[in-house]
Design an enzyme around this catalytic site. Sequence first.
Site, PDB file in Angstrom:
ATOM      1  N   ASP A  91       0.812  -1.224   0.000  1.00 34.76           N
ATOM      2  CA  ASP A  91       0.000   0.000   0.000  1.00 34.76           C
ATOM      3  C   ASP A  91       0.841   1.268   0.000  1.00 34.76           C
ATOM      4  O   ASP A  91       1.984   1.271   0.466  1.00 34.76           O
ATOM      5  CB  ASP A  91      -0.861   0.046   1.266  1.00 34.76           C
ATOM      6  CG  ASP A  91      -2.014  -0.939   1.230  1.00 34.76           C
ATOM      7  OD1 ASP A  91      -2.030  -1.803   0.343  1.00 34.76           O
ATOM      8  OD2 ASP A  91      -2.882  -0.836   2.112  1.00 34.76           O
ATOM      9  N   HIS A 112       3.493  -2.371   3.213  1.00 35.62           N
ATOM     10  CA  HIS A 112       3.496  -0.968   2.770  1.00 35.62           C
ATOM     11  C   HIS A 112       4.814  -0.619   2.097  1.00 35.62           C
ATOM     12  O   HIS A 112       5.846  -0.526   2.782  1.00 35.62           O
ATOM     13  CB  HIS A 112       3.276  -0.043   3.980  1.00 35.62           C
ATOM     14  CG  HIS A 112       1.951  -0.255   4.649  1.00 35.62           C
ATOM     15  ND1 HIS A 112       1.726  -1.288   5.523  1.00 35.62           N
ATOM     16  CD2 HIS A 112       0.779   0.421   4.537  1.00 35.62           C
ATOM     17  CE1 HIS A 112       0.465  -1.240   5.939  1.00 35.62           C
ATOM     18  NE2 HIS A 112      -0.135  -0.214   5.357  1.00 35.62           N
TER      19      HIS A 112
HETATM   20 ZN    ZN Z   1      -2.955   3.389   2.895  1.00 39.37          ZN
END
Ligand code: ZN
Length: 250
Positions: free
Chosen positions: A60, A210
């Site tokens: 992400d 992430h």
């Molecule tokens: Zn996010």
Amino acid sequence: MILLFKKRTLGFMGAGIFLLCLSIGTFNVASHPNMNKWKQEKVVITMVKTSHKAVALTFDDGPDPEKTPAVLDSLRKYNAHASFFVVGNRVEKQPQILQKMAAEGHEIANHSYSHSYSAFSSNKPEIFKEEIDKTALLIEKITSQKPVLFRPPGGYLSDNLVNLIKNEHLTIAYWTWQQDSKDWKVGTSGTAIANHIIKNIQPGQIILLHDGASNGLETARAVDILLDKLTQEGYQFVTMSELIKLGIME
Ligand code: ZN
């Protein structure tokens, strides 16, 4: 702050956290009263029931000019494919990274245009539509991939959002609860992130990571470590859309 909020929305078992979510006008999937309904309707997905020894790595908040290429390098070494949930206003600054992702066989998915919690907590369908459509258009223009998965910033969910997602024939891509290693927390080592994932691994999981957070270089290290170990154990690393084709959404 953005990521801290995400952490809170994921602490779905706590009543206090549930109230926090209520107070800011959002729910996470586990506590939203419509969770089971949406999962049955296959509009929200948290994992895939499959007989294949396959999982999906999802990243992400990118593309980031430094951390995303490091993650791509780790994936390439093991010929692993993943899904990148990208933020539109970062895509505009790094179109060449998006092209590279696509050229290397990864899936590009939608993580909104602004990643703004205030935009989402407004709960206005026209704002959701703009956030989603603007990013989808950018992705398609740059990579020729038409994104089919949307992951709301901070895990935001509401009836208005889900109705829009249905109208746009998209799927809300959540993740498997056991596979949130909190890799984004500054100071978390690649080894610790990898160990969390390796310890909890099961076929069909959607693993949350992430590439766009400030700890992203540790995330890239974790990817190296976990791919080395788990490919030896026979795990296949596929995009989230590929994983969905290997089983039944849950
Ligand atoms: Zn996010």
